[in-house]
Design an enzyme around this catalytic site. Structure first.
Site, PDB file in Angstrom:
ATOM      1  N   LYS A 140      36.323  37.287  43.614  1.00  9.89           N
ATOM      2  CA  LYS A 140      36.001  38.468  44.475  1.00  9.89           C
ATOM      3  C   LYS A 140      37.598  38.673  45.043  1.00  9.89           C
ATOM      4  O   LYS A 140      38.155  38.457  45.226  1.00  9.89           O
ATOM      5  CB  LYS A 140      35.276  37.472  45.881  1.00  9.89           C
ATOM      6  N   GLY A 152      32.012  48.560  49.297  1.00  5.57           N
ATOM      7  CA  GLY A 152      32.906  49.044  49.421  1.00  5.57           C
ATOM      8  C   GLY A 152      33.878  48.995  49.564  1.00  5.57           C
ATOM      9  O   GLY A 152      34.870  50.101  49.626  1.00  5.57           O
ATOM     10  N   MET A 153      34.831  48.027  48.972  1.00  2.00           N
ATOM     11  CA  MET A 153      36.060  47.634  49.412  1.00  2.00           C
ATOM     12  C   MET A 153      36.305  46.414  48.835  1.00  2.00           C
ATOM     13  O   MET A 153      38.154  46.274  49.052  1.00  2.00           O
ATOM     14  CB  MET A 153      35.504  46.978  50.939  1.00  2.00           C
ATOM     15  N   ASP A 162      25.786  35.852  60.049  1.00  9.05           N
ATOM     16  CA  ASP A 162      24.883  36.330  59.494  1.00  9.05           C
ATOM     17  C   ASP A 162      24.337  37.132  57.818  1.00  9.05           C
ATOM     18  O   ASP A 162      23.907  37.117  56.960  1.00  9.05           O
ATOM     19  CB  ASP A 162      26.850  37.882  58.379  1.00  9.05           C
ATOM     20  N   VAL A 188      33.349  41.775  42.500  1.00  6.58           N
ATOM     21  CA  VAL A 188      33.044  40.682  42.370  1.00  6.58           C
ATOM     22  C   VAL A 188      32.911  40.279  40.576  1.00  6.58           C
ATOM     23  O   VAL A 188      32.604  41.329  39.900  1.00  6.58           O
ATOM     24  CB  VAL A 188      31.704  40.380  42.251  1.00  6.58           C
TER      25      VAL A 188
END
Length: 490
Positions: free
Chosen positions: A238, A219-220, A333, A223
């Site tokens: 990245k 989405g942003m 996460d 890589v």
């Protein structure tokens, strides 16, 4: 291509479960009545009598109160069990297809360990119940498999630290208009790069890294596989766009991902070798380029792992997380997408896996005031299917929150599904906060050691006080199961 109707699953699940229970209970009662009728009928037939009435009565009772109800009861019990088995197959089908855009019947053969005929019949059955539909679209291209190559030469000054294995970010916006340094694309190509991540291929970042291939987008940002133009060494890069669409703290998270755990230096945490920004505001980090795939990709292919393999990968991850915790860092996460299975040859030349922990974008210092999963905007960040209850509520977290996250990952390794799975995020949150996960042994297709259910129940406890107090304690409990129980469980 086939797609899952998740909104249909809950109603279908409840209906099949209710009907299966009703059939088994009704069939059981009919079998009992039929058995009683058969016994009475046989007694009437064999009792000596000069009158023909007992013989006729015995025949009628034996047939209509005995044999017929008995056969009908057995058939009902069989149908009830059949529906229960069908419900289990539908649950596996939803767990397999619910996270994918589309799939084919052939994909079920290896993942659910079905024969081609059984896979076809399962799809036909699911279609007939409205759970699956054919969108008529073509087969999608295979998802790219990240290739990371471990470093064998000295690292750059940043040293060995953490990096992201998230589905990388999609490039877009004016920030991608150009890249500095020799080899930069002409203006037309730089304009295309703003809309197409592939247009970055062949460019040079800060006169150092030549972008070779696109590994994935999100989405942003993206890589890429790249190489140092001076040494020829290959890396994964990245990127993160400086775009007005990003949250105000997105760049801070990106920097934290590159620097927070740079001093850990652990073989099961991916190394970050550089972090920089181009003159046009494009932030990027340079990471190890490893050969393999994420745990999420592996599970999408095989469905679930054997106990022995899950244990080996789990011990590697406990070691990595213990090292991070010793530095005062929480990951926050943990999920299959953030675990990379790096392939490398062993002493005998065989390819073996090594779990590498990715993405410390949400890492926090343990001594930060009120460490929680809530951003400055009031939104919870993370993945609810692997998020401990205290983080979902925005409460303070500690090492036991990572214990929960790793427990959820281990659970999915051996069952093929997260501890809590439902058709909506609201339902997932409700289960996460109020219900206990079913024992892994009840969902696993392979037998598991009894102690493994106890270990996961402890790791996935609702309150942190009931979980393992530290990651080394989790590791010791996991390692202690193996000597006798894993052989018995396979």
């Amino acid at each position: 291509m086939l797609r899952i109707r998740l909104e249909r699953y809950q109603a279908l699940h409840d209906g099949l479960r209710w009907r299966s229970v009703t059939m088994v209970i009704g069939g059981g009662l009919a079998t009992v009545v039929g058995t009683f009728g058969l016994v009475v009928g046989i007694l009437l037939l064999v009792v000596p009598s000069d009158d023909a009435f007992p013989w006729r009565a015995g025949l009628v009772v034996g047939l209509f109160i005995g044999l017929f109800p008995f056969v009908a009861g057995i058939a009902l019990v069989w149908r009830g069990i059949e529906r229960r088995v069908r419900l289990g197959k539908f649950r596996e089908l939803v767990a397999f297809g619910g996270s994918r855009t589309s799939f084919e019947a052939a994909d079920l053969v290896a993942t659910l360990q079905l024969s081609p005929r059984d896979a076809h019949l399962l799809v036909v059955d699911a279609v007939s119940h409205g759970l699956v539909f054919d969108d008529g679209g073509p087969s999608p291209p295979a998802a790219p498999s990240f290739r990371f190559q471990p470093e064998t030469t000295p690292m750059l000054p940043l040293g060995r630290s953490v990096a992201s294995g998230h589905a990388p970010t999609q490039l877009g916006g004016a920030a991608a208009a150009s890249l500095p340094g020799p080899g930069a694309p002409p203006p037309a190509m730089r304009t295309a790069a703003a809309a197409s991540p592939e247009a970055w291929i062949g460019t040079v970042l800060n006169d150092t890294y030549i972008v070779d291939t696109l590994l994935g987008t999100g989405g942003m940002g993206a890589v890429y596989a790249a190489r140092n133009r001076r040494t020829g060494r290959r890396y994964a890069i990245k990127t993160l766009l400086h775009d007005a669409r990003l949250e105000p703290d997105a760049i801070k998270r990106f920097e934290r991902e590159a620097t927070a755990a740079s001093a850990i230096g652990h073989p099961n945490i991916i190394g970050v070798h550089d972090f920089n920004e181009t003159r046009d505001g494009v932030h990027y980090m340079v990471m190890d380029l490893l050969d393999g795939e994420t745990l999420e990709q592996r599970l999408s292919k095989v469905g679930a792992m054997s106990w022995r393999e899950a244990r080996a990968r789990g011990l590697e991850l406990t070691s990595a997380l213990a090292a991070a915790h010793a530095r005062g860092l929480l990951h926050r996460d943990l999920k299959p997408a953030n675990v990379f299975l790096a392939r490398s040859p062993d002493a005998a030349g065989r390819s073996v896996d090594r779990a590498v922990l990715l993405d410390f974008g949400l890492v926090k210092q343990m001594d930060d005031a009120n460490v929680s999963r809530i951003t400055a905007t009031g939104a919870a960040v993370g993945t609810p299917m692997y998020m401990p209850p205290e983080q979902a509520r925005g409460e303070q977290v500690d090492v036991r929150s990572d214990v929960y996250g790793l427990g959820a990952v281990l659970y999915e390794m051996v069952t093929g599904t997260p501890p809590f799975f439902d058709r909506t995020l609201a339902s997932v949150y409700a289960k996460l906060l109020t219900t206990q996960a079913p024992p892994a042994s009840s969902l696993s297709r392979r037998p598991l050691p009894p102690a493994f259910d106890h270990l996961l129940a402890c790791a996935l406890a609702k309150t942190p006080a009931e979980r393992f107090a530290t990651m080394p304690a989790f590791a010791r409990a996991l390692a202690s199961i193996e000597p006798t129980e894993s052989r018995a469980a396979g």
